[in-house]
Design a protein around this motif. Structure first.
Motif, PDB file in Angstrom:
ATOM      1  N   ALA A   7       0.844  -1.195   0.000  1.00 36.33           N
ATOM      2  CA  ALA A   7       0.000   0.000   0.000  1.00 36.33           C
ATOM      3  C   ALA A   7       0.881   1.247   0.000  1.00 36.33           C
ATOM      4  O   ALA A   7       2.044   1.205   0.361  1.00 36.33           O
ATOM      5  CB  ALA A   7      -0.916   0.005   1.220  1.00 36.33           C
ATOM      6  N   HIS A   8       0.315   2.384  -0.403  1.00 34.27           N
ATOM      7  CA  HIS A   8       1.084   3.601  -0.597  1.00 34.27           C
ATOM      8  C   HIS A   8       0.649   4.671   0.400  1.00 34.27           C
ATOM      9  O   HIS A   8      -0.115   5.576   0.076  1.00 34.27           O
ATOM     10  CB  HIS A   8       0.910   4.125  -2.018  1.00 34.27           C
ATOM     11  CG  HIS A   8       1.210   3.102  -3.071  1.00 34.27           C
ATOM     12  ND1 HIS A   8       2.418   2.468  -3.165  1.00 34.27           N
ATOM     13  CD2 HIS A   8       0.448   2.607  -4.067  1.00 34.27           C
ATOM     14  CE1 HIS A   8       2.402   1.636  -4.184  1.00 34.27           C
ATOM     15  NE2 HIS A   8       1.223   1.689  -4.733  1.00 34.27           N
ATOM     16  N   HIS A  12      -4.928   4.351  -0.882  1.00 36.50           N
ATOM     17  CA  HIS A  12      -5.175   2.933  -1.124  1.00 36.50           C
ATOM     18  C   HIS A  12      -6.235   2.731  -2.208  1.00 36.50           C
ATOM     19  O   HIS A  12      -6.131   1.820  -3.011  1.00 36.50           O
ATOM     20  CB  HIS A  12      -5.627   2.238   0.159  1.00 36.50           C
ATOM     21  CG  HIS A  12      -4.676   2.399   1.296  1.00 36.50           C
ATOM     22  ND1 HIS A  12      -3.641   1.526   1.532  1.00 36.50           N
ATOM     23  CD2 HIS A  12      -4.599   3.341   2.274  1.00 36.50           C
ATOM     24  CE1 HIS A  12      -2.957   1.919   2.609  1.00 36.50           C
ATOM     25  NE2 HIS A  12      -3.526   3.016   3.062  1.00 36.50           N
ATOM     26  N   ARG A  13      -7.255   3.586  -2.197  1.00 35.41           N
ATOM     27  CA  ARG A  13      -8.380   3.460  -3.132  1.00 35.41           C
ATOM     28  C   ARG A  13      -8.312   4.611  -4.137  1.00 35.41           C
ATOM     29  O   ARG A  13      -8.295   5.782  -3.755  1.00 35.41           O
ATOM     30  CB  ARG A  13      -9.706   3.489  -2.385  1.00 35.41           C
ATOM     31  CG  ARG A  13      -9.867   2.345  -1.384  1.00 35.41           C
ATOM     32  CD  ARG A  13     -11.197   2.435  -0.641  1.00 35.41           C
ATOM     33  NE  ARG A  13     -11.341   3.715   0.055  1.00 35.41           N
ATOM     34  CZ  ARG A  13     -10.833   3.975   1.260  1.00 35.41           C
ATOM     35  NH1 ARG A  13     -10.133   3.042   1.906  1.00 35.41           N
ATOM     36  NH2 ARG A  13     -11.027   5.146   1.834  1.00 35.41           N
ATOM     37  N   VAL A  14      -8.311   4.256  -5.415  1.00 35.36           N
ATOM     38  CA  VAL A  14      -8.130   5.228  -6.493  1.00 35.36           C
ATOM     39  C   VAL A  14      -9.312   5.167  -7.447  1.00 35.36           C
ATOM     40  O   VAL A  14      -9.825   4.084  -7.740  1.00 35.36           O
ATOM     41  CB  VAL A  14      -6.827   4.937  -7.266  1.00 35.36           C
ATOM     42  CG1 VAL A  14      -6.704   5.819  -8.511  1.00 35.36           C
ATOM     43  CG2 VAL A  14      -5.611   5.129  -6.359  1.00 35.36           C
ATOM     44  N   ALA A  35      -2.632  -0.395  -5.673  1.00 32.89           N
ATOM     45  CA  ALA A  35      -3.871   0.288  -5.315  1.00 32.89           C
ATOM     46  C   ALA A  35      -5.085  -0.483  -5.818  1.00 32.89           C
ATOM     47  O   ALA A  35      -5.002  -1.262  -6.771  1.00 32.89           O
ATOM     48  CB  ALA A  35      -3.875   1.698  -5.901  1.00 32.89           C
ATOM     49  N   ARG A  78      -7.889  -6.128  -8.817  1.00 33.99           N
ATOM     50  CA  ARG A  78      -7.787  -4.758  -8.274  1.00 33.99           C
ATOM     51  C   ARG A  78      -8.487  -3.690  -9.100  1.00 33.99           C
ATOM     52  O   ARG A  78      -8.640  -2.566  -8.629  1.00 33.99           O
ATOM     53  CB  ARG A  78      -6.300  -4.367  -8.140  1.00 33.99           C
ATOM     54  CG  ARG A  78      -5.527  -5.203  -7.156  1.00 33.99           C
ATOM     55  CD  ARG A  78      -4.098  -4.698  -7.040  1.00 33.99           C
ATOM     56  NE  ARG A  78      -3.286  -5.592  -6.215  1.00 33.99           N
ATOM     57  CZ  ARG A  78      -1.964  -5.599  -6.218  1.00 33.99           C
ATOM     58  NH1 ARG A  78      -1.292  -4.752  -6.984  1.00 33.99           N
ATOM     59  NH2 ARG A  78      -1.296  -6.441  -5.446  1.00 33.99           N
ATOM     60  N   PHE A 179       3.267   8.708  -3.642  1.00 38.29           N
ATOM     61  CA  PHE A 179       2.399   7.700  -4.248  1.00 38.29           C
ATOM     62  C   PHE A 179       2.844   7.361  -5.669  1.00 38.29           C
ATOM     63  O   PHE A 179       2.978   6.189  -6.039  1.00 38.29           O
ATOM     64  CB  PHE A 179       0.958   8.231  -4.250  1.00 38.29           C
ATOM     65  CG  PHE A 179      -0.046   7.348  -4.923  1.00 38.29           C
ATOM     66  CD1 PHE A 179      -0.229   6.040  -4.523  1.00 38.29           C
ATOM     67  CD2 PHE A 179      -0.829   7.841  -5.958  1.00 38.29           C
ATOM     68  CE1 PHE A 179      -1.179   5.225  -5.140  1.00 38.29           C
ATOM     69  CE2 PHE A 179      -1.776   7.046  -6.577  1.00 38.29           C
ATOM     70  CZ  PHE A 179      -1.947   5.735  -6.176  1.00 38.29           C
TER      71      PHE A 179
END
Length: 325
Positions: A7-8, A12-14, A35, A78, A179
């Protein structure tokens, strides 16, 4: 292209709004780097079609060695498609807008995104040339907004420009920089000006190339051959300031004098170049130019240059000429 399960930081959610060639490539990169990515477009049907295209493309890239083994399966896990922009951004930590390059369409998309995304979500635009400060007017809480200019094709071009507007917070740009770097890209922070850096330079070269054709000096095919096999060859490895410092700024100043005598003041030597030459700062030969390269590093730099040019020449022979060109 490699992929990771790390994870960055805060992202996490893009959500990627605009699932065409550019947005789709961005979505692939970010999903493969760890992501969870949701695609959105004008409707759910178009987003779903893009999702299928991107997974099929990843399978082809994987079988041809362009993506790591397992990349297609990673995207299946993903990467998803949403029925609407609002659904895509509703729980996003980071949203990148990659819709068509017109002010009206981008402003409309950013207005919808900022109204539907969480208050803390960072919002980015992938504009190629529109000032970020102008687009920030369409975003609620513009301190969370910035430009993140990817190059096409996104999975394979390493550089990404980061452009802050006057409203952009330091936290926003630092978070996004971390990120994007974690996704394997090379970032550069540049000022908010039309075209930024990459396209300002690229379009200046293109304009001059067209003028050379119009003046009857060479055909488009001949110009492409000259550029790709001479200074463009060097640009694959070094930027213009490193190349200039290695060549000698006095050489550049003399060349500008010749060009300006025939072509006018649009090709006059830049004032800062003339000043450096007058002060005796000629690049590597004098120890300082536009760049300040330590004298102790010069032998290794020149050795690197020769090895790199040899390797690039070998790669070009291996690949052969581009089909059709």
């Amino acid at each position: 292209m490699t992929h990771s399960t790390v994870a960055h930081g805060e992202i996490h959610r893009v959500a990627v709004v605009g699932s065409g060639y550019m947005g789709g490539g961005i979505a692939q990169v970010l999903a493969l780097s760890g992501a969870t990515v949701v695609l959105a477009d004008v409707d759910g049907e178009r987003a779903a079609a893009a999702l299928n295209r991107l997974i099929e493309q990843a399978d082809r890239f994987e079988s041809s060695g362009l993506f790591d083994a397992g990349s297609g399966e990673v995207l299946r896990q993903r990467l998803t498609a949403a029925n609407s922009v609002e659904d895509a951004v509703a729980s996003a930590d980071y949203v990148t807008e990659a819709v068509f390059e017109t002010r009206e369409i981008k402003r409309e998309a950013l207005t919808r995104i900022s109204a539907a995304a969480p208050e803390q979500a960072i919002i980015a635009t992938n504009t190629s040339a529109i000032p970020i400060g102008e687009l920030a007017e369409a975003v609620e809480r513009p301190e969370r907004f910035l430009g993140v200019h990817w190059m096409n094709p996104a999975p394979f071009i390493p550089g990404v420009e980061l452009i802050a507007a006057t409203q952009t917070s330091a936290h926003t740009i630092e978070t996004v920089e971390a990120f994007i770097r974690a996704a394997g890209k090379v970032t550069a922070r540049v000022a908010d000006s039309p075209g930024f850096v990459a396209n300002r330079l690229q379009f200046a070269l293109y304009r001059e190339a067209v003028k050379v054709v119009e003046e009857g000096l060479a055909t488009p095919a001949e110009i492409d051959l000259v550029v790709s096999s001479t200074f463009g060859f060097r640009l694959a490895l070094f930027g213009p300031f490193a190349i200039g410092d290695m060549a000698g700024l006095d050489v550049y100043a003399a060349a500008y004098a010749t060009l300006a005598a025939s072509l006018g003041d649009r090709l006059d030597a830049p004032a800062s170049l003339t000043r450096l030459v007058d002060e005796g700062h000629l690049g590597l030969k004098s120890g300082k130019g536009f760049l300040d390269i330590d004298e102790a590093d010069v032998p290794q730099l020149l050795s690197y240059r020769e090895k790199a040019y040899h390797a690039l020449s070998s790669l070009r022979r291996q690949l052969g000429p581009p089909p059709g060109l």
